[in-house]
Design a protein around this motif. Structure first.
Motif, mmCIF file in Angstrom:
data_model
loop_
_atom_site.group_PDB
_atom_site.id
_atom_site.type_symbol
_atom_site.label_atom_id
_atom_site.label_comp_id
_atom_site.label_asym_id
_atom_site.label_seq_id
_atom_site.Cartn_x
_atom_site.Cartn_y
_atom_site.Cartn_z
ATOM 1 N N ARG A 71 0.840 -1.187 0.000
ATOM 2 C CA ARG A 71 0.000 0.000 0.000
ATOM 3 C C ARG A 71 0.874 1.235 0.000
ATOM 4 N N GLN A 72 0.427 2.282 -0.706
ATOM 5 C CA GLN A 72 1.207 3.522 -0.782
ATOM 6 C C GLN A 72 1.435 4.141 0.586
ATOM 7 N N GLU A 73 0.474 4.011 1.490
ATOM 8 C CA GLU A 73 0.617 4.661 2.800
ATOM 9 C C GLU A 73 1.748 4.045 3.624
ATOM 10 N N HIS A 74 2.194 2.871 3.238
ATOM 11 C CA HIS A 74 3.316 2.229 3.929
ATOM 12 C C HIS A 74 4.625 2.427 3.174
ATOM 13 N N PHE A 75 4.660 3.429 2.281
ATOM 14 C CA PHE A 75 5.806 3.610 1.380
ATOM 15 C C PHE A 75 7.149 3.609 2.105
ATOM 16 N N VAL A 76 7.260 4.348 3.202
ATOM 17 C CA VAL A 76 8.538 4.457 3.910
ATOM 18 C C VAL A 76 8.994 3.080 4.392
ATOM 19 N N TYR A 77 8.051 2.311 4.952
ATOM 20 C CA TYR A 77 8.393 0.978 5.456
ATOM 21 C C TYR A 77 8.644 -0.011 4.318
ATOM 22 N N VAL A 78 7.840 0.130 3.256
ATOM 23 C CA VAL A 78 7.858 -0.867 2.185
ATOM 24 C C VAL A 78 9.217 -0.973 1.505
ATOM 25 N N LEU A 79 9.902 0.147 1.336
ATOM 26 C CA LEU A 79 11.207 0.090 0.679
ATOM 27 C C LEU A 79 12.170 -0.805 1.457
ATOM 28 N N ASP A 80 12.220 -0.614 2.769
ATOM 29 C CA ASP A 80 13.080 -1.459 3.602
ATOM 30 C C ASP A 80 12.562 -2.892 3.655
ATOM 31 N N THR A 81 11.239 -3.031 3.699
ATOM 32 C CA THR A 81 10.640 -4.367 3.769
ATOM 33 C C THR A 81 10.948 -5.174 2.518
ATOM 34 N N THR A 82 10.720 -4.572 1.342
ATOM 35 C CA THR A 82 10.989 -5.313 0.106
ATOM 36 C C THR A 82 12.482 -5.613 -0.036
ATOM 37 N N LYS A 83 13.333 -4.708 0.425
ATOM 38 C CA LYS A 83 14.781 -4.968 0.410
ATOM 39 C C LYS A 83 15.085 -6.191 1.277
ATOM 40 N N GLY A 84 14.465 -6.250 2.458
ATOM 41 C CA GLY A 84 14.665 -7.396 3.348
ATOM 42 C C GLY A 84 14.157 -8.693 2.729
ATOM 43 N N ILE A 85 13.006 -8.638 2.071
ATOM 44 C CA ILE A 85 12.458 -9.833 1.421
ATOM 45 C C ILE A 85 13.392 -10.277 0.298
ATOM 46 N N GLU A 86 13.836 -9.318 -0.518
ATOM 47 C CA GLU A 86 14.748 -9.660 -1.614
ATOM 48 C C GLU A 86 16.063 -10.222 -1.086
ATOM 49 N N ASP A 87 16.571 -9.680 0.027
ATOM 50 C CA ASP A 87 17.787 -10.227 0.640
ATOM 51 C C ASP A 87 17.566 -11.677 1.066
ATOM 52 N N ALA A 88 16.386 -11.951 1.649
ATOM 53 C CA ALA A 88 16.078 -13.318 2.090
ATOM 54 C C ALA A 88 15.947 -14.272 0.902
ATOM 55 N N LEU A 89 15.493 -13.755 -0.235
ATOM 56 C CA LEU A 89 15.308 -14.595 -1.427
ATOM 57 C C LEU A 89 16.574 -14.718 -2.274
ATOM 58 N N GLU A 90 17.584 -13.907 -1.969
ATOM 59 C CA GLU A 90 18.797 -13.801 -2.793
ATOM 60 C C GLU A 90 19.413 -15.144 -3.160
ATOM 61 N N HIS A 91 19.525 -16.042 -2.210
ATOM 62 C CA HIS A 91 20.210 -17.317 -2.474
ATOM 63 C C HIS A 91 19.224 -18.466 -2.681
ATOM 64 N N THR A 92 18.045 -18.118 -3.168
ATOM 65 C CA THR A 92 17.035 -19.125 -3.497
ATOM 66 C C THR A 92 16.661 -18.951 -4.965
ATOM 67 N N ASP A 93 15.770 -19.776 -5.440
ATOM 68 C CA ASP A 93 15.274 -19.644 -6.814
ATOM 69 C C ASP A 93 14.094 -18.675 -6.895
ATOM 70 N N TYR A 94 13.662 -18.119 -5.760
ATOM 71 C CA TYR A 94 12.461 -17.294 -5.722
ATOM 72 C C TYR A 94 12.725 -15.837 -6.078
ATOM 73 N N SER A 95 11.706 -15.222 -6.686
ATOM 74 C CA SER A 95 11.704 -13.790 -6.987
ATOM 75 C C SER A 95 10.442 -13.181 -6.402
ATOM 76 N N LEU A 96 10.467 -11.862 -6.259
ATOM 77 C CA LEU A 96 9.335 -11.140 -5.680
ATOM 78 C C LEU A 96 8.482 -10.537 -6.789
ATOM 79 N N LEU A 97 7.193 -10.815 -6.754
ATOM 80 C CA LEU A 97 6.218 -10.199 -7.643
ATOM 81 C C LEU A 97 5.482 -9.168 -6.798
ATOM 82 N N TYR A 98 5.696 -7.886 -7.081
ATOM 83 C CA TYR A 98 5.287 -6.828 -6.167
ATOM 84 C C TYR A 98 4.230 -5.924 -6.774
ATOM 85 N N TYR A 99 3.119 -5.770 -6.053
ATOM 86 C CA TYR A 99 2.071 -4.829 -6.431
ATOM 87 C C TYR A 99 2.034 -3.737 -5.364
ATOM 88 N N TYR A 100 2.168 -2.495 -5.784
ATOM 89 C CA TYR A 100 2.354 -1.373 -4.877
ATOM 90 C C TYR A 100 1.070 -0.609 -4.577
#
Length: 194
Positions: free
Chosen positions: A75-104
């Protein structure tokens, strides 16, 4: 200009003088019934690297019946948090076969229902949702409950919409305490909150 044709395991096998299953065993790094010497395994990996081989996740998804996608409905209202959150999710997925499909833009329950449908059409293997408030007659919570009850992995973020579904939330109280303690440790005594 078209991208170069992908290198296949068959090409690597031909150059290495081994079978395709041997190439698969060497490149997967997982336990296999195919026994390869360390020298052969290294030779196969070297040839694959020289040829510019890249794993085909699409082929893997057909074989394993997985999309290797994790859906995130934000959600747009969580914009400040979302940037760090998606970075954390992508870091967790880095060494896996998974990718993030993100709707903002999931700002309303109607938006989220649309993105939920799109995510499921893409056959995501799990969902992370920052739930939007619901108006009368909107059923995002029901849809999420139905998925969760069927065994589908769902996690809520920032806000609890369906009590039985796991949620990751920010504790404003704990953050305020930590910030204040930090300022006190630095020697500040007149602390204001704006």
């Amino acid at each position: 200009m078209l991208p170069p044709k992908p290198v296949t395991m068959n090409e690597i096998a031909r150059q290495a003088g081994v079978s395709r299953p041997a190439v698969s065993a060497a490149l997967s790094g997982k336990q296999s019934t195919i026994s390869l010497s360390a020298t052969t395994r290294q030779r196969i990996k070297k040839i694959a690297e020289e040829l510019g081989y890249r794993r085909n996740i699409v082929a893997q998804s057909f074989i394993k019946q997985k999309s290797f996608l994790i859906g995130f409905i934000g959600r747009q209202e969580h914009f400040v948090y979302v940037l760090d959150t998606t970075k954390g999710i992508e870091d967790a997925l880095e060494h896996t076969d998974y990718s993030l499909l993100y709707y903002y833009n999931g700002n309303s329950a109607a938006d989220q229902a649309r993105y939920l449908r799109k995510s499921l059409e893409r056959r995501v293997d799990g969902l992370i949702v920052a739930p939007a408030p619901e108006r009368q007659g909107e059923t995002t919570a029901q849809q999420l409950r139905g998925l969760y009850d069927s065994g589908f992995p769902v996690v809520q973020m920032y806000r609890k919409l369906a009590p039985e579904i796991p949620v990751v939330m920010v504790s404003d109280h704990a953050i305020g305490r930590m910030q204040t303690e930090h300022l006190i440790q630095l020697g500040h005594r007149r602390i204001a909150h704006y």
